[in-house]
Design a protein around this motif. Structure first.
Motif, mmCIF file in Angstrom:
data_model
loop_
_atom_site.group_PDB
_atom_site.id
_atom_site.type_symbol
_atom_site.label_atom_id
_atom_site.label_comp_id
_atom_site.label_asym_id
_atom_site.label_seq_id
_atom_site.Cartn_x
_atom_site.Cartn_y
_atom_site.Cartn_z
ATOM 1 N N VAL A 128 -14.579 -1.078 -0.043
ATOM 2 C CA VAL A 128 -14.811 -0.064 -1.097
ATOM 3 C C VAL A 128 -14.678 -0.676 -2.471
ATOM 4 O O VAL A 128 -15.477 -0.438 -3.378
ATOM 5 C CB VAL A 128 -13.846 1.126 -0.913
ATOM 6 N N ARG A 186 -11.100 -1.619 5.087
ATOM 7 C CA ARG A 186 -11.882 -0.556 4.472
ATOM 8 C C ARG A 186 -11.723 -0.568 2.950
ATOM 9 O O ARG A 186 -12.702 -0.405 2.203
ATOM 10 C CB ARG A 186 -11.440 0.791 5.044
ATOM 11 N N LYS A 187 -10.507 -0.780 2.480
ATOM 12 C CA LYS A 187 -10.240 -0.792 1.028
ATOM 13 C C LYS A 187 -10.953 -1.970 0.359
ATOM 14 O O LYS A 187 -11.522 -1.818 -0.738
ATOM 15 C CB LYS A 187 -8.723 -0.900 0.801
#
Length: 448
Positions: free
Chosen positions: A445, A441-442
């Motif tokens: 992003v 997820r990081k």
């Protein structure tokens, strides 16, 4: 259907002038269209012969003996019949199509009758009848015209309207998702009168009585049309290559592959007994670069052994070509895959037993699919923008499962081992991945 062409008008006029069935032909149909059998009504101690319709009464011991031996000699008509302890309606009323191949006014014609044998419970005789229902006319140039009676049928009912005159008919095979209706105007499987007459041209083009051996596999009218219109078919029959001729008609293919090999086989006196296996063998031989003009290839002593010997190398060659195609396909998508997924490359996490990494190239996905025997590559997962493919391995580097993660929800969509099976470490893999989902997820992003 009303006649539209001059030929149809002519054939319809000739159909009305055909002579009736002779008594000899009629009696042959009655004797050969139906099985010789009898029905035992054990409660009444009666046995009824279906051939003549006569009923005889016997003692219980005689009835038991007849049923045990399953043989009955009718004292009225003298026929030896099989015995059935069954009174199904189909035994009392039987119908069969009977065909005579003959000529009329210079045309080849197949005349077909519906022959009935009725045995009614209150009658003491069998009733036989025959009504002509259609004819198939063939011209010397292979054109076909069907003249026949109107017919009414459904999935459960069939009736020829013998009161109405002949008109032009068509082949009427049909199928739905529920049932299939056979072609009523296909004489394949009909009882065929043994006295065959053909036109001089059909005889010149190779007609032989040996073709009657295949009357239950192909229509004799189709065989005649092929002889009249396909020179290759004529050559096959004249040289005794009947199985190749049969194969050609059943495949509805007027061009025979490897026809040069047929000529080589004929020159060497080689008769093809299994046409499809022989053609498959030649196809594989050509694929492997063998010379299909070589009699040693074309005329093997053991066809099955020669066929099986080529099968393994052909499979290896096709597998090699498939892998090469996969490599070429992977190379085309490599740039797009790297551009879309590069931000996730380098993600790796694990514990003392399992290590999970992002697969970094299309080629690696192809190798993953091949090693794990599933569709991660063939289904094109590398083309999808919304999924990320990871590989879970043990501490020794052995593949355990392939994982798909949704880049929309950041959840595991599926995780599969070899042949799409779950491994003993399945739950441990899912738990490890979920604990480290923030890394994926990081990366998403940060790239955004």
């Amino acid at each position: 259907m009303k006649p539209k062409t001059k030929l149809e008008h002519k054939m319809l006029a000739l159909a009305e002038k055909l002579p009736p069935m002779t008594e000899r032909q009629r009696q042959w149909a009655y004797d050969h269209c139906f099985a010789s059998r009898a029905v035992c009504m054990s409660r009444k101690r009666e046995i009824r012969c279906m051939c003549c319709g006569q009923t005889a009464v016997y003692d219980k011991t005689v009835i038991d003996y007849i049923l045990e031996t399953e043989q009955y000699d009718c004292p009225y008509c003298g026929k030896a019949t099989a015995v059935e302890r069954n009174c199904r309606e189909t035994l009392w009323r039987e119908r069969k199509l009977f065909t005579i191949l003959t000529t009329f006014r210079g045309y080849q014609v197949a005349r077909t009758w519906e022959v009935d044998r009725d045995n009614y419970a209150n009658d003491h005789f069998a009733r036989y009848s025959a009504e002509e229902v259609y004819q198939i006319w063939l011209t010397d140039d292979g054109k076909e015209v069907i003249t026949g009676r109107p017919v009414h049928r459904s999935a459960y009912y069939l009736s020829w309207d013998t009161e109405k005159p002949f008109d032009i008919r068509q082949h009427n095979a049909s199928a739905t998702g529920y049932y299939q209706m056979e072609d009523l105007h296909d004489i394949c499987g009909n009882e065929l009168y043994p006295d065959i007459r053909v036109t001089p041209l059909v005889k010149r083009n190779g007609w032989t009585r040996r073709l009657l051996m295949y009357r239950n596999f192909i229509s004799m009218t189709d065989a005649i049309r092929w002889l009249l219109t396909v020179p290759e078919a004529e050559m096959l029959v004249k040289t005794g290559q009947f199985d190749l001729f049969l194969n050609m008609i059943r495949r509805r293919d007027r061009t025979l592959p490897f026809f040069h090999a047929v000529r080589i086989a004929n020159r060497n006196g080689y008769i093809v007994e299994d046409a499809q296996m022989w053609l498959d063998m030649l196809s594989m031989a050509g694929e492997l670069g063998k010379d299909t003009h070589n009699p040693k290839v074309v005329c093997p002593e053991d066809l099955k052994a020669a066929h099986d010997a080529l099968l393994a190398p052909v499979k290896r060659r096709r597998e090699k070509l498939r892998r090469q195609k996969d490599i070429e396909e992977a190379a085309k998508w490599e740039k797009d895959y790297r551009a879309a997924k590069a931000k996730y490359f380098g993600i790796c996490f694990g514990d003392e037993n399992i290590i999970i990494t992002v697969i970094q190239s299309v080629q690696d996905i192809a190798e993953e699919g091949k090693a794990m025997h599933h569709c991660v590559y063939s289904a094109g997962y590398y083309k999808r923008d919304d999924c990320l493919i990871l590989s879970a391995r043990d501490s020794e580097g052995n593949r355990l499962e392939t994982i798909e993660v949704s880049l929309k929800t950041f959840q595991v969509v599926q995780s599969r081992g070899k042949c799409n099976q779950m491994t003993p470490q399945h739950n441990e893999i899912l738990a490890l991945l979920n604990r480290n989902m923030d890394m994926i997820r990081k990366a998403a992003v940060e790239a955004a």
